[in-house]
Enzyme design. Structure first.
Site, short mmCIF file in Angstrom:
data_model
loop_
_atom_site.label_atom_id
_atom_site.label_comp_id
_atom_site.label_asym_id
_atom_site.label_seq_id
_atom_site.Cartn_x
_atom_site.Cartn_y
_atom_site.Cartn_z
N TYR A 1 -33.10 14.94 -111.14
CA TYR A 1 -32.53 14.49 -112.42
C TYR A 1 -32.63 12.97 -112.64
O TYR A 1 -32.94 12.23 -111.73
CB TYR A 1 -31.12 15.02 -112.68
N GLU A 2 -32.41 12.61 -113.89
CA GLU A 2 -32.62 11.24 -114.37
C GLU A 2 -34.04 10.77 -114.03
O GLU A 2 -34.26 9.62 -113.63
CB GLU A 2 -31.53 10.30 -113.84
N GLY A 3 -34.96 11.67 -114.25
CA GLY A 3 -36.37 11.39 -113.94
C GLY A 3 -36.71 11.90 -112.56
O GLY A 3 -36.10 11.48 -111.57
N GLY B 1 -28.89 4.34 -115.20
CA GLY B 1 -28.37 5.54 -114.54
C GLY B 1 -29.01 5.79 -113.20
O GLY B 1 -28.38 6.31 -112.28
N ARG B 2 -30.27 5.41 -113.09
CA ARG B 2 -30.99 5.64 -111.82
C ARG B 2 -30.33 4.90 -110.67
O ARG B 2 -30.42 5.33 -109.52
CB ARG B 2 -32.45 5.21 -111.98
#
Ligand code: FAD
Lengths: 262, 379
Positions: free
Chosen positions: B362-364, B242-243
């Site tokens: 988001y997503e870390g 996703g990143r």
């Protein structure tokens, strides 16, 4: 129904500039696109394919090897077959030599019901190739098509005029030229792009494949001579007549009379 | 080594550019202002096979590759970061876990309609008390006969309320810690599942970010995704991929801000000269362009590696870290270049700056990306 769509790869005129010294187009680094009206022609063929069963669309272009991209894009939009007519011998062709070449290729490609062209190419603006192909193949033609229907073996079309349209019908096979009012072209689909490159092929036709007289193609077969290309001087500023309509109309009439226009 | 895009990728770029300019850009300001989810755009993206770009045709995808998908998110985000994240969350977080971990029945039932864009996907990991520390899940799933019963609340879920299919993480065995987490496929109509509060956000305001509420939510046992107890690994691997999508989103936002700035610098005149004539601003633009190009190489490299089946988690973390920071810096400079006009909603620049910030979260968060990168260094 078999439809041939003739397309041309042209420089994107939004990005093109003229060399002020030579007056020719600077094509370096300018992105190439499918000519706008040709895209409308292709879209209409695709709509017929969406509507009716057994429609096969063949896109045809005469151009350099790089024109492959334009054909792949047409395949990505949904065309079934693509033919690239490419040979050094075709280089420098004017509309006459181009239509000779296209006509020869179309004869080789076999049966068709409709040949669709765009009205004109944005890099030449002649609007001649479509009608010339029709004449050379001895086909009926409807130019400037802005609306189209099929009824059995007839094409019913609206042909755009300056102040309206003509409703015409013609028996297939025939040749049509499309204008932008005909439709809004679709984008190629992402899946279509991968299919166009991985699953479909672009068939190549060279001068040899066409069995064509070398004197009627390319620069040799082109009666047109380009003397000079230039950007026309800008027109003078317009004039706006302000005021109530009675006075301005009177004013306008006297000005037109002064100039011997009326 | 080859840094050139393939002809396919070039054509995907061109069509995404045309699509974004004509269909997406005209809505960008309005959906931001009114917080409206652009449903019509999702439908159009489905029509042009954009909702499953990296998945094989067998599963309803476009049969494309990761880099083409990244380019798609980049081009959408260049004009509208909301649309970029809708596609990224759907593809990377909604579809990909099923593609990677689902069985044939799950792929048939869920992946095909998702990848075709007939349905929209989402991913629920974050909870009120499980943010960066995502393993401390409080949502529980207890097995009862042929079902799992889910209880708990997720927060900040992208595409919440708009999606039809949710990948949801929950504890099946609390005693085992993160080895007790499992992943489930939850349909929006499952009994006991509802949508809670919708967030009113700083940026990406057209995207829907909501709570997911599970109260005795009944999930058939066939909807367990992967093995029981392997959910945390499903989640982490999903986020690794996703990143790349979010990094591409950040890249697109930055590119959009640069393009607007270059145009503005040519048009706006002060001291009888266009802004583009001032070296101070030229250097700013040059720095923006250089960072964007560096970010692009990182993002494309991560996508390329994932596509090739090479290790990519560190590269994806680096790409996201750098692209997100680039987006924030570039959009801030872009507002500066636009002066007072850049601070108003008459220009898209202030929106881009607000949108850029989320890519660092988001997503870390950026801190998490550094943890991922450092973990590799000090392994
Ligand atoms: C618009 C939006 C959309 C989202 N979409 C989704 C989604 O679709 N699905 C989903 O599951 N989640 C989603 N999230 C959640 C998102 O991933 C989390 O917000 C994010 O992981 C951070 O968690 P948190 O907000 O709880 O922050 P916290 O974990 O509370 O962190 C606060 C700050 O502390 C820092 N920090 C925390 N721990 C450490 C540490 N050990 N060392 C150094 N720094 C640390 C963080 O980096 C951050 O700066 C979304 C969030 C937003 C805002």
């Amino acid at each position: 129904m078999k439809i041939f769509v003739c397309i041309k790869q042209v420089p994107d005129t939004n990005e093109v500039k003229l060399d002020p010294k030579t007056g020719t187009l600077i094509r370096d680094g300018v992105p190439s696109i499918i000519n706008h009206d040709d895209r409308n022609a292709l879209e209409e063929a695709l709509r017929l394919k969406d509507r009716y069963k057994d429609v096969e669309i063949t896109v045809i272009t005469m151009g350099p090897p790089q024109a492959d991209v334009a054909l792949r894009e047409a395949l990505a939009m949904g065309a079934d077959r693509a033919v690239l007519i490419s040979d050094r011998a075709f280089a420098g062709a004017d509309t006459w030599a181009t239509s000779n070449t296209l006509t020869a290729a179309i004869r080789k490609l076999g049966h068709y019901d409709i040949i669709f062209c765009g009205r004109q190419a944005i890099d030449g603006d002649t609007a001649q190739v479509g009608p010339q192909v029709a004449e050379k193949l001895d086909l009926p033609q409807i130019t400037y098509v802005k609306h189209l229907e099929i009824q059995e073996d007839m094409v019913l079309a609206h042909r755009a005029l300056e102040d309206g349209y003509e409703a015409l019908s013609v028996k297939m096979p025939c040749l049509l030229t499309a204008i932008k009012e005909l439709n809004v072209p679709r984008y190629p689909g992402v899946k279509g792009v991968f299919e166009a490159y991985r699953e479909k092929t672009v068939e190549l036709m060279s001068a040899k494949d066409l069995d064509i007289d070398p004197d009627i193609i390319g620069l040799n077969g082109s009666p047109t001579n380009v003397k000079r290309t230039f950007t026309p001087a800008p027109k003078g500023k317009g004039m706006l007549l302000d005021g109530c309509s009675k006075e301005t109309v009177k004013d306008l009439f006297s000005r037109l009379k002064d100039k011997n226009i009326i | 080594m080859n840094f050139a895009l393939t002809k396919e990728q070039e054509m995907v770029r061109k069509l995404m550019r045309d699509f974004s300019e004509n269909e997406v850009k005209p809505l960008a300001a309005e959906i931001d202002e009114t917080e409206r989810f652009p449903r019509e755009t999702v439908e159009k993206m489905a029509r042009y096979d954009m909702m499953g770009i990296p998945f094989s045709k067998k599963y309803g995808g476009a049969g494309g590759d990761m880099l083409s998908y990244a380019i798609a998110v980049e081009e959408l985000s260049r004009v509208c970061a909301t649309t970029g994240v809708i596609l990224s969350a759907h593809t990377s977080l909604g579809c990909n876990p099923i593609y990677q971990f689902g069985n044939d029945v799950q792929k048939e039932k869920y992946l095909i309609p998702l990848a075709k864009g007939e349905r929209l996907g989402a991913f629920g990991l974050t909870e009120p008390n499980a943010g960066t520390d995502s393993a401390s899940q409080q949502t529980v799933a207890r097995k009862e006969g042929d079902y799992y019963i889910l209880d708990g609340t997720k927060v900040f879920i992208t595409n919440g309320g708009e999606a039809d299919v949710y990948i949801v993480l929950a504890m099946t065995d609390k005693a085992k810690g993160n080895k007790g987490i499992s992943a489930f496929i939850v349909e929006k109509d499952f009994a006991g599942f509802s949508i809670g509060k919708k967030e009113n956000k700083m940026g990406i305001r057209g995207s829907s970010t909501t709570e997911l509420i599970f109260e005795n939510c009944i999930v058939p046992k066939e909807n367990l995704l992967g093995e029981e107890g392997k959910g945390f690994s499903v989640a982490m691997q999903t986020l690794d991929g996703g990143r790349i999508g979010i990094a591409a989103q950040a890249l697109g936002i930055a590119q959009g801000a640069l393009d607007e700035s270059v145009r503005y610098m040519k048009e706006r005149k002060q001291f009888n000269k266009p802004l583009a004539a001032f070296q101070g601003l030229q250097w700013m633009a040059a720095e923006m362009a250089t960072k964007i190009e560096a970010a692009r190489h990182l993002v494309y490299n991560a996508a390329y590696r994932k596509e090739r089946g090479l290790s990519f988690a560190t590269e994806a973390a680096m790409a996201k870290l750098f692209a997100a920071e680039t987006a924030m810096e570039v959009t801030t400079s872009a507002v500066q270049i636009h002066g007072g006009y850049g601070y108003t909603r008459d220009y898209p620049i202030e929106r881009m700056m607000r949108d850029a910030k989320i890519t660092e979260i988001y997503e870390g968060t950026s801190q998490v990306q550094k943890m991922v990168i450092a973990a590799k260094l000090f392994k």
